[in-house]
Design a protein around this motif. Structure first.
Motif, PDB file in Angstrom:
ATOM      1  N   TRP A   1       0.848  -1.188   0.000  1.00 35.57           N
ATOM      2  CA  TRP A   1       0.000   0.000   0.000  1.00 35.57           C
ATOM      3  C   TRP A   1       0.887   1.242   0.000  1.00 35.57           C
ATOM      4  O   TRP A   1       1.818   1.343   0.805  1.00 35.57           O
ATOM      5  CB  TRP A   1      -0.899   0.005   1.235  1.00 35.57           C
ATOM      6  N   ASN A   2       0.571   2.194  -0.873  1.00 31.29           N
ATOM      7  CA  ASN A   2       1.327   3.437  -0.960  1.00 31.29           C
ATOM      8  C   ASN A   2       0.710   4.460  -0.012  1.00 31.29           C
ATOM      9  O   ASN A   2      -0.089   5.310  -0.412  1.00 31.29           O
ATOM     10  CB  ASN A   2       1.340   3.954  -2.395  1.00 31.29           C
ATOM     11  N   MET A   3       1.102   4.374   1.242  1.00 26.70           N
ATOM     12  CA  MET A   3       0.537   5.256   2.253  1.00 26.70           C
ATOM     13  C   MET A   3       1.054   6.685   2.107  1.00 26.70           C
ATOM     14  O   MET A   3       0.368   7.647   2.460  1.00 26.70           O
ATOM     15  CB  MET A   3       0.881   4.727   3.652  1.00 26.70           C
ATOM     16  N   GLY A   4       2.285   6.826   1.585  1.00 29.34           N
ATOM     17  CA  GLY A   4       2.813   8.163   1.358  1.00 29.34           C
ATOM     18  C   GLY A   4       1.990   8.919   0.337  1.00 29.34           C
ATOM     19  O   GLY A   4       1.620  10.086   0.545  1.00 29.34           O
ATOM     20  N   TRP A   5       1.688   8.260  -0.793  1.00 32.28           N
ATOM     21  CA  TRP A   5       0.836   8.902  -1.799  1.00 32.28           C
ATOM     22  C   TRP A   5      -0.519   9.252  -1.197  1.00 32.28           C
ATOM     23  O   TRP A   5      -1.045  10.356  -1.432  1.00 32.28           O
ATOM     24  CB  TRP A   5       0.634   7.954  -2.991  1.00 32.28           C
ATOM     25  N   MET A   6      -1.075   8.346  -0.430  1.00 28.97           N
ATOM     26  CA  MET A   6      -2.401   8.579   0.137  1.00 28.97           C
ATOM     27  C   MET A   6      -2.403   9.800   1.044  1.00 28.97           C
ATOM     28  O   MET A   6      -3.254  10.692   0.916  1.00 28.97           O
ATOM     29  CB  MET A   6      -2.858   7.323   0.888  1.00 28.97           C
ATOM     30  N   ASN A   7      -1.451   9.876   1.950  1.00 30.63           N
ATOM     31  CA  ASN A   7      -1.402  11.014   2.880  1.00 30.63           C
ATOM     32  C   ASN A   7      -1.163  12.334   2.149  1.00 30.63           C
ATOM     33  O   ASN A   7      -1.840  13.334   2.394  1.00 30.63           O
ATOM     34  CB  ASN A   7      -0.310  10.788   3.926  1.00 30.63           C
TER      35      ASN A   7
ATOM     36  N   PHE B   1       5.927  10.557  -7.649  1.00 25.92           N
ATOM     37  CA  PHE B   1       6.607  10.120  -8.874  1.00 25.92           C
ATOM     38  C   PHE B   1       8.071   9.756  -8.613  1.00 25.92           C
ATOM     39  O   PHE B   1       8.666   8.986  -9.351  1.00 25.92           O
ATOM     40  CB  PHE B   1       6.553  11.219  -9.944  1.00 25.92           C
ATOM     41  N   VAL B   2       8.638  10.322  -7.536  1.00 25.03           N
ATOM     42  CA  VAL B   2      10.047  10.062  -7.223  1.00 25.03           C
ATOM     43  C   VAL B   2      10.255   8.609  -6.832  1.00 25.03           C
ATOM     44  O   VAL B   2      11.284   8.003  -7.153  1.00 25.03           O
ATOM     45  CB  VAL B   2      10.518  11.005  -6.095  1.00 25.03           C
ATOM     46  N   TYR B   3       9.266   8.013  -6.134  1.00 25.24           N
ATOM     47  CA  TYR B   3       9.445   6.655  -5.613  1.00 25.24           C
ATOM     48  C   TYR B   3       8.401   5.664  -6.128  1.00 25.24           C
ATOM     49  O   TYR B   3       8.346   4.514  -5.678  1.00 25.24           O
ATOM     50  CB  TYR B   3       9.411   6.677  -4.076  1.00 25.24           C
ATOM     51  N   ALA B   4       7.578   6.092  -7.066  1.00 28.05           N
ATOM     52  CA  ALA B   4       6.450   5.270  -7.506  1.00 28.05           C
ATOM     53  C   ALA B   4       6.861   3.915  -8.057  1.00 28.05           C
ATOM     54  O   ALA B   4       6.054   2.975  -8.089  1.00 28.05           O
ATOM     55  CB  ALA B   4       5.635   6.025  -8.562  1.00 28.05           C
ATOM     56  N   PHE B   5       8.112   3.790  -8.482  1.00 24.97           N
ATOM     57  CA  PHE B   5       8.552   2.556  -9.139  1.00 24.97           C
ATOM     58  C   PHE B   5       9.526   1.763  -8.275  1.00 24.97           C
ATOM     59  O   PHE B   5      10.152   0.814  -8.735  1.00 24.97           O
ATOM     60  CB  PHE B   5       9.174   2.900 -10.491  1.00 24.97           C
ATOM     61  N   SER B   6       9.627   2.139  -6.992  1.00 15.97           N
ATOM     62  CA  SER B   6      10.528   1.436  -6.081  1.00 15.97           C
ATOM     63  C   SER B   6       9.902   0.163  -5.523  1.00 15.97           C
ATOM     64  O   SER B   6      10.605  -0.711  -5.021  1.00 15.97           O
ATOM     65  CB  SER B   6      10.922   2.355  -4.924  1.00 15.97           C
TER      66      SER B   6
ATOM     67  N   TYR C   1       3.087  -0.972  -6.105  1.00 18.13           N
ATOM     68  CA  TYR C   1       2.208  -0.249  -5.196  1.00 18.13           C
ATOM     69  C   TYR C   1       0.727  -0.451  -5.518  1.00 18.13           C
ATOM     70  O   TYR C   1       0.332  -0.628  -6.672  1.00 18.13           O
ATOM     71  CB  TYR C   1       2.505   1.247  -5.256  1.00 18.13           C
ATOM     72  N   ILE C   2      -0.062  -0.358  -4.441  1.00 17.16           N
ATOM     73  CA  ILE C   2      -1.509  -0.159  -4.531  1.00 17.16           C
ATOM     74  C   ILE C   2      -1.798   1.206  -3.905  1.00 17.16           C
ATOM     75  O   ILE C   2      -1.274   1.534  -2.843  1.00 17.16           O
ATOM     76  CB  ILE C   2      -2.277  -1.269  -3.794  1.00 17.16           C
ATOM     77  N   LEU C   3      -2.613   2.010  -4.576  1.00 10.75           N
ATOM     78  CA  LEU C   3      -3.007   3.319  -4.046  1.00 10.75           C
ATOM     79  C   LEU C   3      -4.296   3.136  -3.251  1.00 10.75           C
ATOM     80  O   LEU C   3      -5.345   2.856  -3.836  1.00 10.75           O
ATOM     81  CB  LEU C   3      -3.226   4.315  -5.192  1.00 10.75           C
ATOM     82  N   PRO C   4      -4.240   3.284  -1.932  1.00 10.20           N
ATOM     83  CA  PRO C   4      -5.420   2.949  -1.122  1.00 10.20           C
ATOM     84  C   PRO C   4      -6.167   4.170  -0.592  1.00 10.20           C
ATOM     85  O   PRO C   4      -5.586   5.025   0.087  1.00 10.20           O
ATOM     86  CB  PRO C   4      -4.804   2.172   0.044  1.00 10.20           C
ATOM     87  N   ILE C   5      -7.438   4.249  -0.906  1.00  7.56           N
ATOM     88  CA  ILE C   5      -8.339   5.112  -0.143  1.00  7.56           C
ATOM     89  C   ILE C   5      -9.239   4.137   0.610  1.00  7.56           C
ATOM     90  O   ILE C   5     -10.282   3.708   0.118  1.00  7.56           O
ATOM     91  CB  ILE C   5      -9.140   6.055  -1.046  1.00  7.56           C
ATOM     92  N   SER C   6      -8.776   3.754   1.784  1.00  8.70           N
ATOM     93  CA  SER C   6      -9.370   2.643   2.518  1.00  8.70           C
ATOM     94  C   SER C   6     -10.310   3.137   3.605  1.00  8.70           C
ATOM     95  O   SER C   6     -10.522   4.335   3.783  1.00  8.70           O
ATOM     96  CB  SER C   6      -8.263   1.789   3.143  1.00  8.70           C
TER      97      SER C   6
END
Length: 730
Positions: A482-488, A512-517, A520-525
């Motif tokens: 889960w990409n919690m950084g993107w979510m926050n 975008f800096v770390y999206a490919f590290s 990821y799943i982008l969660p709005i949970s």
């Protein structure tokens, strides 16, 4: 027949009579004595307190009257070779009862199972331990096996013995710590527990850790289960095994079963859930935990029955039916799994055999202060085996397509939510929980080896490296994180008034800096719409129209961003109020056109997303992503393109300002015709209808002039020659 059997110590008979002996089978049942004249005599013993007479009746017709010796234990001798037998007892009121004797039966658990349990390597532990209906020695009944290495004695109690376990003590199976008993005559649906005598002399009554069915709360008993389900999802399972989820479309609808449409059972939910998810275009559903839990307000995250689907909504076979139907409809199933902690309820795993067993004994490693729960002892091989087997159980027995592992960060760090002095460093002096890391690697490697095509998903909120890297490259081995950084960051950005967003563009684009590290799943949970945070709709700025426009733009940006998508129920139609597990969603909102239009928009998002492979086939490949922004870059505009393996390209252009931008010039990745396949501001979705008449033209340098709608997102597909229709002759 000789006059009397060999004598036994009264203390031994007392212990057996009271169900407090570690090996009752050594006394009760049938035993060779070797005392016959020139041969072997056999002594038969049974426990029948308060009986007047007791007779052992053998299959060959021989009847052996038994004599009361001590404390309700009866015995007699047989000089001929014995056959199977039953016990007939008469009582002072004249009643007579005939029953098979559990103690004439051999063990139901084999040496290989015990060896694997002891080694912590039994990948199908649920088939060795727990309660199982079976035919044993030609007799129908239930076998029981439980791991309780610190116990002095263990008894089975239940409906069948009026919850008095003195007549059903289990035998110790040696150094494995396993206790076993076969009880004839039991059936599916019978309730039971284990009574455990601790080292300190106290009896504790516990639910079965391996129970495959449990009583509905507030009941706490385990229930004997017997599945008769026949799966019909062979085509799905075969296709799944050949799939590569990281390179496939994945759009997840997360739901809390009890509040999606309150009152539905697993079976009742099949038709409406399939219809809804299909209409909305999601590829998967993700159920918040469905393992048994006593407190509904925990949403299932404080588990007491790790192998038992909650009985609130039906039987285990009813859940199998729901999953089978979802698979046949082409919908994947992900289930939340909670190996990070367990509650302190005294009838469950806590202090299971009278002292720490499943939990770490040191509170600095064995307790979560924030949650008031225990932490598993990941370094103990039997505990690790319990958890690994539990993950495999859901994948094997319920055909789930993935497990989302809750609160991984709390497992990885010994100092998680602890102050200085409240945690114990690892052997190297560090904060990493090396035992938990090894466990996560083992469960992921084992799951992927046994079930190719599944998805193991980490809810991990830190920058811990290699969460989705393979275990043979020192990674944790998850399929997704889960990409919690993107979510926050993105929620913080979108909540701002559009007037000020231009100063905070980095909140939206830093991902975008770390999206490919990682994958990821982008969660709005569910976590983003509870505890005073409000619904996603409420977090949008502006008036009613602007909130909906912002929400459409946010979701369109999310669906276009690298990574898979997850959306919690209700957000797809603009749920107004914060989610509560105690009531259903505000479905009445769909009677209002703006909310129905938002729901239609999410369905269109999913359709276009699934139809265009650039949006999902190379999510973790940075070379397939290109940031767009020249020549007339605007800080309120975030644009990028994505490409699949065949060169097909989609551009995502987001205008997060509150005004239309026209004309807006942007360098696209290729010259020619770009088709507007999605416009979040389209009138049919409740927008203002600003757009480009479906087409954008880029010159030979890729430069295009277009209109960007206010609070709107465009998806443009590059028309390759194959996409451009031939001119019509006049």
């Amino acid at each position: 027949m000789t006059a009397t059997p060999p004598p036994l110590d009264a203390g031994l008979l007392d212990a057996v009579a009271h169900g407090a002996h570690h090996d009752p089978h050594s006394v009760l049942g049938l035993h060779a004595t070797g005392d016959g004249d020139g041969g072997t005599d056999w002594v038969v013993r049974t426990r029948r307190p308060l009986a007047d007479t007791v007779v052992a009746v053998f299959d060959d017709g021989v009847r052996v009257p038994l004599t009361h010796r001590h404390a309700g234990i009866w015995e007699g001798l047989l000089t001929s070779r014995p056959t199977s037998y039953v016990i007939t007892a008469t009582y002072p009121d004249g009643s007579e009862y005939t029953a098979d004797d559990p103690y004439r039966h051999g063990p139901t658990i084999g040496e290989l199972d015990l060896h694997l349990v002891g080694e912590g390597r039994h990948e199908e532990l649920w088939n060795a331990l727990g309660a199982h209906l079976r035919t044993h020695d030609g007799v129908d009944g239930a076998s029981f096996a439980v791991w309780a290495p610190n116990a002095q004695a263990v008894r089975v109690v239940g409906d069948f013995n009026s919850w008095d376990g003195t007549g059903h003590p289990m035998r110790s199976m040696g150094g494995s710590g396993v206790w076993e008993l076969f009880v004839p005559g039991l059936r599916a649906g019978d309730r039971y527990k284990f009574e455990i005598l601790s080292r300190h002399g106290a009896w504790v009554m516990k639910a079965d850790p391996m129970a495959r069915r449990a009583e509905v709360a507030p009941g706490t008993a385990s229930v004997i289960d017997d599945s008769s389900f026949s799966w019909g999802d062979d085509a799905w399972m075969k296709e799944r095994a050949a799939s590569r989820p990281a390179e496939s479309a994945m759009s997840i609808y997360e739901l809390h079963f009890g509040s999606w449409r309150p009152g539905l059972s697993y079976r009742d939910a099949a038709d409406p859930l399939i219809e809804y998810v299909t209409d909305q275009g999601f590829t998967h559903v993700e159920f918040m935990p469905l393992a048994e839990h006593p407190f509904g307000g925990s949403w299932g995250y404080q588990v007491t029955g790790y192998f038992a689907p909650t009985g609130r909504f039906g039987t285990p076979d009813d859940l199998r039916y729901l999953i089978d139907r979802l698979h046949q409809a082409g919908i994947g199933v992900i289930m939340d799994w909670v190996p990070g902690h367990f509650p302190k309820d005294d009838w469950a795993l806590a202090r299971f055999d009278g002292e720490p067993l499943y939990e770490h004994a040191d509170p600095r490693r064995g307790e979560h202060k924030d949650w008031g729960t225990y932490i598993f002892d990941y370094g103990r091989r039997e505990v690790r085996n319990f958890l690994v087997a539990n993950a495999l159980y859901w994948l094997q027995e319920f055909h789930v397509d993935g497990l989302r592992v809750d609160a991984v960060a709390s497992m990885l760090y010994l100092d998680y939510s602890r102050n200085e002095g409240e945690w114990l460093p690892n052997v190297y002096g560090g904060r990493e929980n090396l035992d938990a890391i090894a466990f996560l690697q083992e469960v992921n490697a084992t799951a992927y080896r046994r079930y190719p095509g599944i998805s193991m998903i980490a809810e991990e909120s830190t920058s811990f490296p290699g969460v989705t890297a393979p275990t043979d490259h020192a990674g944790l081995g998850f399929g997704f994180k889960w990409n919690m950084g993107w979510m926050n960051d993105s929620l913080q950005y979108i909540a701002r008034d559009p007037m000020y967003r231009g100063h905070h563009e980095g909140e939206m684009s830093f991902s975008f800096v770390y999206a490919f590290s990682e994958n990821y799943i982008l969660p709005i949970s569910h976590d983003e719409v509870v505890h005073g945070k409000g619904s996603l709709f409420q977090r949008m700025p502006g008036d009613y129209w602007q909130k909906l426009a912002n929400l459409r733009a946010y979701l369109a940006y999310m669906w276009g961003h690298p990574g898979k998508q997850l959306l919690f129920m209700g957000q797809e139609f603009g749920q107004l109020s914060e989610w509560s597990e105690s009531r259903g969603l505000d479905w009445w909102l769909l009677e209002q056109p703006p909310h129905r239009q938002l729901q239609d928009f999410v369905a269109q998002l999913n359709r276009q997303y699934r139809a265009h492979s650039p949006l999902w086939s190379r999510d973790a490949d940075g070379s397939a992503f290109h940031r767009l922004g020249a020549p007339s870059w605007d800080p309120n505009v975030i644009a990028f393109s994505r490409r699949d393996h065949h060169g097909n390209t989609v551009a995502v252009i987001a205008n997060f300002s509150g005004v239309p931008l026209q004309p807006f010039t942007l360098d696209l990745p290729a010259p020619g015709v770009w088709e507007e396949i999605l416009n979040s501001d389209a009138g049919e979705y409740g927008g203002s209808g600003v757009g480009n008449m479906g087409i954008v033209h880029a010159d030979d340098n890729g430069r295009a002039t277009m209109v960007l709608p206010p609070l709107g997102v465009l998806w443009l597909r590059h028309r390759t020659p194959a996409h451009i229709p031939s001119p019509t002759r006049g």
